[in-house]
Design an enzyme around this catalytic site. Structure first.
Site, PDB file in Angstrom:
ATOM      1  N   ARG A 286      53.466  31.123  69.275  1.00  0.00           N
ATOM      2  CA  ARG A 286      54.283  31.450  68.174  1.00  0.00           C
ATOM      3  C   ARG A 286      54.459  30.481  67.211  1.00  0.00           C
ATOM      4  NH1 ARG A 286      58.682  31.492  69.790  1.00  0.00           N
ATOM      5  NH2 ARG A 286      58.696  31.273  72.137  1.00  0.00           N
TER       6      ARG A 286
ATOM      7  N   LYS B  41      58.722  40.176  70.584  1.00  0.00           N
ATOM      8  CA  LYS B  41      59.817  39.484  70.089  1.00  0.00           C
ATOM      9  C   LYS B  41      60.502  39.635  68.738  1.00  0.00           C
ATOM     10  CE  LYS B  41      58.734  36.281  73.501  1.00  0.00           C
ATOM     11  NZ  LYS B  41      59.455  36.271  74.830  1.00  0.00           N
TER      12      LYS B  41
ATOM     13  N   SER C 267      60.528  30.498  77.071  1.00  0.00           N
ATOM     14  CA  SER C 267      59.189  30.879  77.381  1.00  0.00           C
ATOM     15  C   SER C 267      58.528  29.950  78.127  1.00  0.00           C
ATOM     16  CB  SER C 267      58.436  31.041  75.821  1.00  0.00           C
ATOM     17  OG  SER C 267      59.291  31.812  74.928  1.00  0.00           O
TER      18      SER C 267
ATOM     19  N   CYS D 196      58.910  29.190  81.265  1.00  0.00           N
ATOM     20  CA  CYS D 196      59.768  28.373  82.235  1.00  0.00           C
ATOM     21  C   CYS D 196      59.947  29.339  83.739  1.00  0.00           C
ATOM     22  CB  CYS D 196      61.266  28.396  81.648  1.00  0.00           C
ATOM     23  SG  CYS D 196      61.340  26.953  80.475  1.00  0.00           S
TER      24      CYS D 196
ATOM     25  N   ARG E  96      47.232  33.544  78.257  1.00  0.00           N
ATOM     26  CA  ARG E  96      48.057  34.578  78.504  1.00  0.00           C
ATOM     27  C   ARG E  96      47.304  35.683  79.187  1.00  0.00           C
ATOM     28  NH1 ARG E  96      53.642  34.503  77.519  1.00  0.00           N
ATOM     29  NH2 ARG E  96      54.026  32.312  76.564  1.00  0.00           N
TER      30      ARG E  96
HETATM   31  O1  SAT Z   1      53.792  34.996  72.399  1.00  0.00           O
HETATM   32  S1  SAT Z   1      54.990  35.529  73.096  1.00  0.00           S
HETATM   33  O2  SAT Z   1      56.281  35.192  72.087  1.00  0.00           O
HETATM   34  O3  SAT Z   1      54.940  37.053  73.240  1.00  0.00           O
HETATM   35  C1  SAT Z   1      55.287  34.744  74.538  1.00  0.00           C
HETATM   36  C2  SAT Z   1      56.526  34.065  74.576  1.00  0.00           C
HETATM   37  O4  SAT Z   1      56.612  32.987  73.691  1.00  0.00           O
HETATM   38  O5  SAT Z   1      57.296  34.112  75.369  1.00  0.00           O
HETATM   39 MN    MN Z   2      59.771  35.398  76.490  1.00  0.00          MN
END
Ligand code: SAT
Ligand code: MN
Length: 603
Positions: free
Chosen positions: A76, A227, A269, A271, A386
């Site tokens: 992000r 998000k 995020s 954690c 991911r």
């Molecule tokens: O890339 S995302 O925003 O979906 C993952 C995260 O930062 O929790």
């Molecule tokens: Mn998240």
């Protein structure tokens, strides 16, 4: 004129919007997504042909694909994320603000012709079960088939959503382009995107509401249901409508006697939300079932209690560190029908990443597509690599995970990564004190957002990057729930820290399945039992209150884990006061008072 499939809707507003965006973006073709298996397969095959997807070994990982992003597009981009509220004050110090009219002009420029040579996909999606009173319909327009495939796993997507929308239903428009138009005859890149960080824009218009995202194809920048809609826009809508859109996992803990407790937990995020959400307890007889790992929409039910619902249908979890030890149920979830992004590819066509709990392959292809060996000095997977996996495949998915009414919450946990000061667990004295604990949450930064990792930043309710309006008002909104229902029906609040280290830098707490020991104490406190000691910071477990059966833990470590470090907390209150000051008069008085009481209590 672009080639078009016949729009499967008679919703005038939707038809007009898609027409307008098609004229603006000038794609080669338009495709309305129906969400079918056949469509998903066609898209995957198309991406395999174009080099975006590498199919994994069907014997080892059936229906799975690997994608490698552009090296500039891996997380992000918070500094490129904007809230175009009427005033800067409304967006608050927690958001980048831009004037709506100016930003609209700028975006129209960027999107003009941005889809040349590509297909414009129309993705109808719902956040929340279609039958839920607070479910929201979004329509994402994107030129990325990778986004379509991920949205199909992460949301309820396709024909059923258009049926629900009908001829006159409203929707939240979500515009997305990777920002890489193709010239006639130009070969496409495997991961097209805008490489210049200053030309990426993740923009929210609260008043429409609508979302415009340009230049990135990765995660929360591009899967706009997550998000952008389910947190930033939803938090604004929730404040107006009297509910809560939160960055929280939802789990059910069942005791050996069969007693059920529902817990939501907010952590920044990367954690360990996914790990906790589907944890395998080490305490015999206890069981965790999972309802969600990232987002909870919470409303006060007819019974006056907090009801939490997961608006998503998949997990977009951090791969590195995920292992049979840290998260066996995630490992059991992405065995099939999953997408992996920026992990390593093994010679037998499977995936690998750091701390996967299996020895590294003798050689592999790393996340950048380069040859990799264990001694090459580079990481094989990107730290923010991911997996995208269907929630329904989780071995411990809860039977109520799609219940439109949600589940009644008994407790809410806050946490973050803190090497010092913050004890293993601490219970709030009351609702206002709980909101204070949540407001003061801090964490060392991770790879989930671009920027330096390991810096302590305040992250109230783990919502700093996701609260779509002034955080001071957001904290006031949380406080208001003490007036919206009986105090006795409110969930109990706790602050946890699995990440405390000793003076020598060693982890003091084993974490993962052993966190069930902490959750057991939470349930006991909810039941009005569980021994606690009142301290200036809250109620911490009495020395013998945590069930440590079978755990090899020295008395010294336990004391350190539960200690209230007065000097550390004095420093902490100073930095909280500094942070609070950034909200000026928008900071609720109740929180200032809690901070004062804490400071006095520390002496
Ligand atoms: O890339 S995302 O925003 O979906 C993952 C995260 O930062 O929790
Ligand atoms: Mn998240």
């Amino acid at each position: 004129m672009p080639a078009k499939t016949k729009p499967p809707t008679n919703n005038e507003k939707l038809l007009a919007w898609v027409e307008e965006m098609t004229t603006l973006c000038k794609p080669a073709s338009v495709h309305w997504c129906d969400g079918s298996d056949a469509e998903y397969q066609v898209l995957c095959d198309f991406m395999v042909k174009g080099g975006t997807f590498t199919p994994l070994n069907p014997k080892l990982r059936p229906g799975c694909y690997l994608a490698r992003s552009h090296a500039s597009d891996v997380a992000r981009v918070e500094d490129r994320t904007f809230i175009c509220a009427k005033t800067k004050e409304e967006a608050g110090p927690n958001n980048n603000w831009a004037d709506a009219a100016e930003m609209r002009q700028k975006l129209l420029g960027f999107f003009n012709g941005s889809m040349a040579g590509r297909t414009l996909y129309v993705i109808p999606f719902a956040m929340g079960p279609l039958a839920s009173p607070i479910a929201k319909v979004g329509i994402e327009i994107t030129d990325s088939p990778y986004v379509v495939a991920n949205m199909r796993i992460m949301t309820r997507m396709g024909r059923a959503v258009l049926d629900k929308l009908g001829a006159s239903g409203g929707f939240i428009p979500c515009m997305h382009s990777v920002g890489a138009p193709l010239k006639p005859g130009q070969t496409d890149a495997p991961w097209p995107c805008e490489p210049d960080p200053q030309k990426k824009y993740i923009v929210h218009f609260p008043d429409d509401p609508s979302i415009w995202s340009y230049g990135s194809g990765y995660g929360g920048n591009a899967l706009l249901g997550k998000k952008c809609l389910a947190l930033r826009i939803a938090s604004i809508v929730a404040q107006r409508e009297g509910w809560l859109a939160e960055h929280m996992l939802i789990l059910r803990l069942t005791s050996p006697q069969g007693k059920k407790h529902y817990i939501a937990a907010a952590f920044p995020s990367a954690c360990g939300k996914t790990n906790l959400a589907m944890m395998q307890p080490t305490l015999p007889g206890w069981k965790v079932t999972c309802l969600g790992d990232d987002i909870a929409w919470i409303h006060v039910g007819k019974d006056g209690r907090f009801h939490a619902m997961n608006p998503e249908t998949g997990f977009f979890g951090v791969a590195p560190g995920t292992s049979k030890h840290s998260n066996p149920n995630a490992m059991g979830t992405f065995t099939r029908n999953s997408i992996f992004t920026n992990v390593a590819l093994t010679p037998d066509g499977d995936i690998w990443w750091e701390d996967m709990g299996v020895p590294p392959p003798a050689k592999a292809i790393d996340w950048e597509g380069k040859d990799w060996t264990p001694d090459c000095g580079r990481k094989a997977a990107h730290p923010n690599a991911r997996f995208t996996a269907p929630a329904a495949q989780c071995p411990v998915i809860d039977p109520d995970w799609e219940n439109p009414e949600g589940v009644p919450l008994d407790a809410i946990l806050f946490g973050g990564r803190r090497a010092t000061t913050i004890p293993l667990i601490n219970e709030a004295f009351d609702w206002e004190h709980g909101v204070f604990l949540g407001s003061a949450a801090g964490s060392e930064t991770t790879a989930a957002a671009l920027g330096k990792a390991g810096i302590l930043r305040r992250d109230p309710f783990a919502m700093l990057p996701f609260c779509g309006y002034n955080m001071g008002d957001y904290l006031g909104h949380w406080l208001s729930f003490a007036q919206r229902t009986d105090r006795a029906k409110l969930p109990k609040m706790f602050f946890v820290n699995w990440f405390r280290r000793s003076a020598e830098g060693k982890w003091l707490w084993p974490g993962y399945g052993d966190n069930s020991r902490v959750l057991k104490w939470v349930c006991e406190r909810v039941e009005g039992a569980g021994k606690a000691v009142a301290t200036p910071i809250g109620n911490v477990p009495a020395p013998d209150a945590l069930d440590l059966t079978g755990l090899d833990m020295g008395a010294d470590s336990l004391r350190e884990l539960l200690a209230v470090d007065i000097a550390g907390w004095k420093h902490e209150t100073g930095t909280i006061a500094g942070y609070y000051a950034t909200f000026g008069s928008r900071l609720p008085d109740a929180l200032k008072q809690k901070l004062e009481t804490l400071s006095k209590g520390l002496g």
